[in-house]
Design a protein around this motif. Structure first.
Motif, PDB file in Angstrom:
ATOM      1  N   GLU A  71      -7.000  12.311 -18.083  1.00 35.08           N
ATOM      2  CA  GLU A  71      -7.157  10.999 -18.716  1.00 35.08           C
ATOM      3  C   GLU A  71      -5.938  10.116 -18.475  1.00 35.08           C
ATOM      4  OE1 GLU A  71      -7.961   9.132 -23.190  1.00 35.08           O
ATOM      5  OE2 GLU A  71      -7.989  11.307 -22.846  1.00 35.08           O
ATOM      6  N   ALA A  72      -4.753  10.711 -18.649  1.00 37.96           N
ATOM      7  CA  ALA A  72      -3.527   9.938 -18.402  1.00 37.96           C
ATOM      8  C   ALA A  72      -3.417   9.532 -16.936  1.00 37.96           C
ATOM      9  CB  ALA A  72      -2.309  10.762 -18.815  1.00 37.96           C
ATOM     10  N   GLN A  73      -3.820  10.434 -16.053  1.00 41.11           N
ATOM     11  CA  GLN A  73      -3.757  10.134 -14.620  1.00 41.11           C
ATOM     12  C   GLN A  73      -4.702   8.995 -14.259  1.00 41.11           C
ATOM     13  OE1 GLN A  73      -4.635  13.505 -12.173  1.00 41.11           O
ATOM     14  NE2 GLN A  73      -3.942  12.530 -10.292  1.00 41.11           N
ATOM     15  N   ASN A  74      -5.889   8.993 -14.813  1.00 42.92           N
ATOM     16  CA  ASN A  74      -6.846   7.919 -14.527  1.00 42.92           C
ATOM     17  C   ASN A  74      -6.332   6.571 -15.020  1.00 42.92           C
ATOM     18  OD1 ASN A  74      -8.676   9.671 -13.322  1.00 42.92           O
ATOM     19  ND2 ASN A  74      -9.746  10.100 -15.251  1.00 42.92           N
ATOM     20  N   GLN A  75      -5.738   6.559 -16.208  1.00 45.87           N
ATOM     21  CA  GLN A  75      -5.214   5.301 -16.748  1.00 45.87           C
ATOM     22  C   GLN A  75      -4.088   4.748 -15.874  1.00 45.87           C
ATOM     23  OE1 GLN A  75      -4.064   6.162 -20.776  1.00 45.87           O
ATOM     24  NE2 GLN A  75      -6.176   6.222 -21.546  1.00 45.87           N
ATOM     25  N   LEU A  76      -3.163   5.628 -15.486  1.00 42.74           N
ATOM     26  CA  LEU A  76      -2.040   5.167 -14.672  1.00 42.74           C
ATOM     27  C   LEU A  76      -2.489   4.769 -13.270  1.00 42.74           C
ATOM     28  CD1 LEU A  76       0.702   7.731 -15.764  1.00 42.74           C
ATOM     29  CD2 LEU A  76       0.505   5.331 -16.412  1.00 42.74           C
ATOM     30  N   GLN A  77      -3.429   5.501 -12.699  1.00 43.00           N
ATOM     31  CA  GLN A  77      -3.940   5.134 -11.377  1.00 43.00           C
ATOM     32  C   GLN A  77      -4.668   3.797 -11.423  1.00 43.00           C
ATOM     33  OE1 GLN A  77      -6.270   8.480 -10.059  1.00 43.00           O
ATOM     34  NE2 GLN A  77      -4.520   9.485  -9.079  1.00 43.00           N
ATOM     35  N   THR A  78      -5.388   3.557 -12.507  1.00 41.69           N
ATOM     36  CA  THR A  78      -6.058   2.258 -12.661  1.00 41.69           C
ATOM     37  C   THR A  78      -5.042   1.131 -12.741  1.00 41.69           C
ATOM     38  OG1 THR A  78      -7.906   3.308 -13.820  1.00 41.69           O
ATOM     39  CG2 THR A  78      -7.640   0.934 -14.095  1.00 41.69           C
ATOM     40  N   ARG A  79      -3.954   1.375 -13.482  1.00 40.86           N
ATOM     41  CA  ARG A  79      -2.907   0.359 -13.593  1.00 40.86           C
ATOM     42  C   ARG A  79      -2.236   0.110 -12.246  1.00 40.86           C
ATOM     43  NH1 ARG A  79       1.561   1.823 -17.807  1.00 40.86           N
ATOM     44  NH2 ARG A  79      -0.355   2.029 -19.053  1.00 40.86           N
ATOM     45  N   ILE A  80      -1.965   1.182 -11.510  1.00 38.51           N
ATOM     46  CA  ILE A  80      -1.353   1.030 -10.182  1.00 38.51           C
ATOM     47  C   ILE A  80      -2.286   0.273  -9.248  1.00 38.51           C
ATOM     48  CG2 ILE A  80      -0.583   2.293  -8.134  1.00 38.51           C
ATOM     49  CD1 ILE A  80       0.441   4.482 -10.005  1.00 38.51           C
ATOM     50  N   GLY A  81      -3.586   0.590  -9.304  1.00 37.69           N
ATOM     51  CA  GLY A  81      -4.547  -0.111  -8.455  1.00 37.69           C
ATOM     52  C   GLY A  81      -4.637  -1.590  -8.782  1.00 37.69           C
ATOM     53  N   GLU A  82      -4.600  -1.930 -10.064  1.00 35.68           N
ATOM     54  CA  GLU A  82      -4.644  -3.343 -10.454  1.00 35.68           C
ATOM     55  C   GLU A  82      -3.401  -4.081  -9.985  1.00 35.68           C
ATOM     56  OE1 GLU A  82      -5.151  -3.242 -14.636  1.00 35.68           O
ATOM     57  OE2 GLU A  82      -7.310  -2.787 -14.569  1.00 35.68           O
ATOM     58  N   GLN A  83      -2.246  -3.443 -10.143  1.00 37.55           N
ATOM     59  CA  GLN A  83      -1.008  -4.073  -9.678  1.00 37.55           C
ATOM     60  C   GLN A  83      -1.019  -4.256  -8.163  1.00 37.55           C
ATOM     61  OE1 GLN A  83       2.078  -1.505 -11.181  1.00 37.55           O
ATOM     62  NE2 GLN A  83       1.951  -2.317 -13.267  1.00 37.55           N
ATOM     63  N   GLN A  84      -1.582  -3.288  -7.456  1.00 35.51           N
ATOM     64  CA  GLN A  84      -1.667  -3.407  -6.000  1.00 35.51           C
ATOM     65  C   GLN A  84      -2.575  -4.567  -5.604  1.00 35.51           C
ATOM     66  OE1 GLN A  84      -3.126   0.117  -4.063  1.00 35.51           O
ATOM     67  NE2 GLN A  84      -3.021  -0.764  -2.012  1.00 35.51           N
ATOM     68  N   LYS A  85      -3.717  -4.703  -6.274  1.00 32.00           N
ATOM     69  CA  LYS A  85      -4.631  -5.805  -5.960  1.00 32.00           C
ATOM     70  C   LYS A  85      -3.996  -7.158  -6.267  1.00 32.00           C
ATOM     71  CE  LYS A  85      -8.933  -3.216  -6.636  1.00 32.00           C
ATOM     72  NZ  LYS A  85     -10.177  -3.085  -7.441  1.00 32.00           N
ATOM     73  N   GLU A  86      -3.272  -7.240  -7.389  1.00 29.06           N
ATOM     74  CA  GLU A  86      -2.604  -8.495  -7.732  1.00 29.06           C
ATOM     75  C   GLU A  86      -1.545  -8.854  -6.690  1.00 29.06           C
ATOM     76  OE1 GLU A  86      -1.052  -7.975 -11.616  1.00 29.06           O
ATOM     77  OE2 GLU A  86      -3.008  -8.039 -12.622  1.00 29.06           O
ATOM     78  N   ALA A 114       0.831  -1.207   0.000  1.00 33.55           N
ATOM     79  CA  ALA A 114       0.000   0.000   0.000  1.00 33.55           C
ATOM     80  C   ALA A 114       0.866   1.258   0.000  1.00 33.55           C
ATOM     81  CB  ALA A 114      -0.926  -0.011   1.210  1.00 33.55           C
ATOM     82  N   SER A 115       1.969   1.227   0.761  1.00 34.09           N
ATOM     83  CA  SER A 115       2.869   2.378   0.799  1.00 34.09           C
ATOM     84  C   SER A 115       3.523   2.611  -0.559  1.00 34.09           C
ATOM     85  CB  SER A 115       3.936   2.161   1.874  1.00 34.09           C
ATOM     86  OG  SER A 115       4.865   3.221   1.891  1.00 34.09           O
ATOM     87  N   GLU A 116       3.934   1.530  -1.210  1.00 40.67           N
ATOM     88  CA  GLU A 116       4.543   1.668  -2.536  1.00 40.67           C
ATOM     89  C   GLU A 116       3.533   2.200  -3.551  1.00 40.67           C
ATOM     90  OE1 GLU A 116       6.054  -2.165  -3.427  1.00 40.67           O
ATOM     91  OE2 GLU A 116       7.823  -1.975  -2.125  1.00 40.67           O
ATOM     92  N   ALA A 117       2.278   1.769  -3.434  1.00 42.54           N
ATOM     93  CA  ALA A 117       1.248   2.280  -4.342  1.00 42.54           C
ATOM     94  C   ALA A 117       1.018   3.772  -4.117  1.00 42.54           C
ATOM     95  CB  ALA A 117      -0.050   1.506  -4.143  1.00 42.54           C
ATOM     96  N   THR A 118       1.040   4.199  -2.852  1.00 39.47           N
ATOM     97  CA  THR A 118       0.870   5.623  -2.549  1.00 39.47           C
ATOM     98  C   THR A 118       2.036   6.440  -3.102  1.00 39.47           C
ATOM     99  OG1 THR A 118      -0.339   5.061  -0.528  1.00 39.47           O
ATOM    100  CG2 THR A 118       0.536   7.287  -0.700  1.00 39.47           C
ATOM    101  N   GLU A 119       3.256   5.920  -2.943  1.00 39.80           N
ATOM    102  CA  GLU A 119       4.423   6.620  -3.477  1.00 39.80           C
ATOM    103  C   GLU A 119       4.367   6.707  -5.003  1.00 39.80           C
ATOM    104  OE1 GLU A 119       7.885   4.672  -2.058  1.00 39.80           O
ATOM    105  OE2 GLU A 119       7.570   5.234   0.045  1.00 39.80           O
TER     106      GLU A 119
END
Length: 266
Positions: free
Chosen positions: A208-223, A136-141
């Motif tokens: 738009e770019a921020q939403n795409q990257l945040q979605t990718r970060i969220g998916e990686q965090q869940k995985e 979670a900390s790495e995702a926040t960073e």
């Protein structure tokens, strides 16, 4: 004239070989001693305050825990063969009987694996919680770095477009060099006529770019979280169940052996 049939001889009872008894006791004793040396090596140097060391040590102890149990079984099988041959003398003092110390060791190993049954799941739970917190900390960073990078990109693009709007020669040079196509040129003309549209355009692009990257970060965090939870569950189930089985095996053999030996002495 009657013929008497020859007397039939009774089949001889096949007795186990004394060499088999000696071999089983020797192999059993060597197996037990080698396993104890292996256990001692795992525990040295002790790092009881290090949770990672505790996890690694308990896991390896459980993985190798069957070895002394096999040695004990071989040792007692050798004594059983001696008993069937009538070669086991009745001992007055249990302190002189190797079976007594073997049973006592079996009880101690049972207590040790009972302790690992309680200790290991707790350590896995704490380590998993720390790992999830780190994810979670790495995702926040990563999100913070993303926002900073997008903000810098937004400012750079705004500066670049503003420079083209303010400098007609630079704009014409960009058109002549082919850096701007007709659609981009039309956009620049709209931005010149309506500066607020420039801000809206850049903000929408960055959003738009921020939403795409945040979605990718969220998916990686869940995985990562799902993988950590699955690994923690497998480690807990495997080691805990193995520890329980070893606890039962060692305790049963040790207790039953001590009870029988005490009955023989009394």
């Amino acid at each position: 004239m009657t013929h008497s049939s020859p007397p039939t001889s009774a089949p001889k009872e096949i007795l186990p070989s004394p060499l088999a008894a000696i071999s089983l006791k020797l192999v059993g004793a060597i197996t037990i001693l080698a396993a104890l040396i292996d256990f001692l090596t795992l525990l040295l140097p002790p790092q009881f305050g290090n949770r990672a060391w505790q996890l690694a040590t308990t896991t390896q102890l459980v993985d190798r825990g069957i070895v002394p149990l096999v040695g004990i079984a071989l040792l007692f099988t050798g004594y059983w063969i001696d008993s069937s041959l009538g070669r086991v003398p009745r001992r007055v003092s249990l302190a002189l009987d190797a079976r007594f110390w073997t049973c006592l060791l079996s009880c101690l190993l049972g207590l040790m694996f009972l302790f690992t049954t309680v200790l290991h799941p707790n350590n896995v739970r704490i380590q998993s919680r720390e790992a999830l917190s780190q994810v979670a900390s790495e995702a926040t960073e990563a999100t913070s770095e993303l926002e900073q990078r997008l903000s810098a990109d937004l400012n750079a693009r705004r500066t670049q477009i503003a420079a083209l709007l303010e400098n007609e020669e630079q704009l014409q040079a960009a058109i002549a060099s082919g850096e701007l196509d007709e659609a981009q040129l039309a956009q620049i003309e709209r931005f010149r006529n309506n500066p607020e549209e420039l801000n809206n355009f850049l903000n929408s692009q960055v959003g738009e770019a921020q939403n795409q990257l945040q979605t990718r970060i969220g998916e990686q965090q869940k995985e990562a979280e799902a993988r950590l939870k699955a690994e923690a569950l497998k480690a807990t189930v495997r080691v805990t169940l193995s520890s329980l089985l070893l606890t039962f095996g060692y305790t049963f053999i040790g207790w039953q052996g001590l009870r029988r030996l005490l009955a023989m002495v009394n």
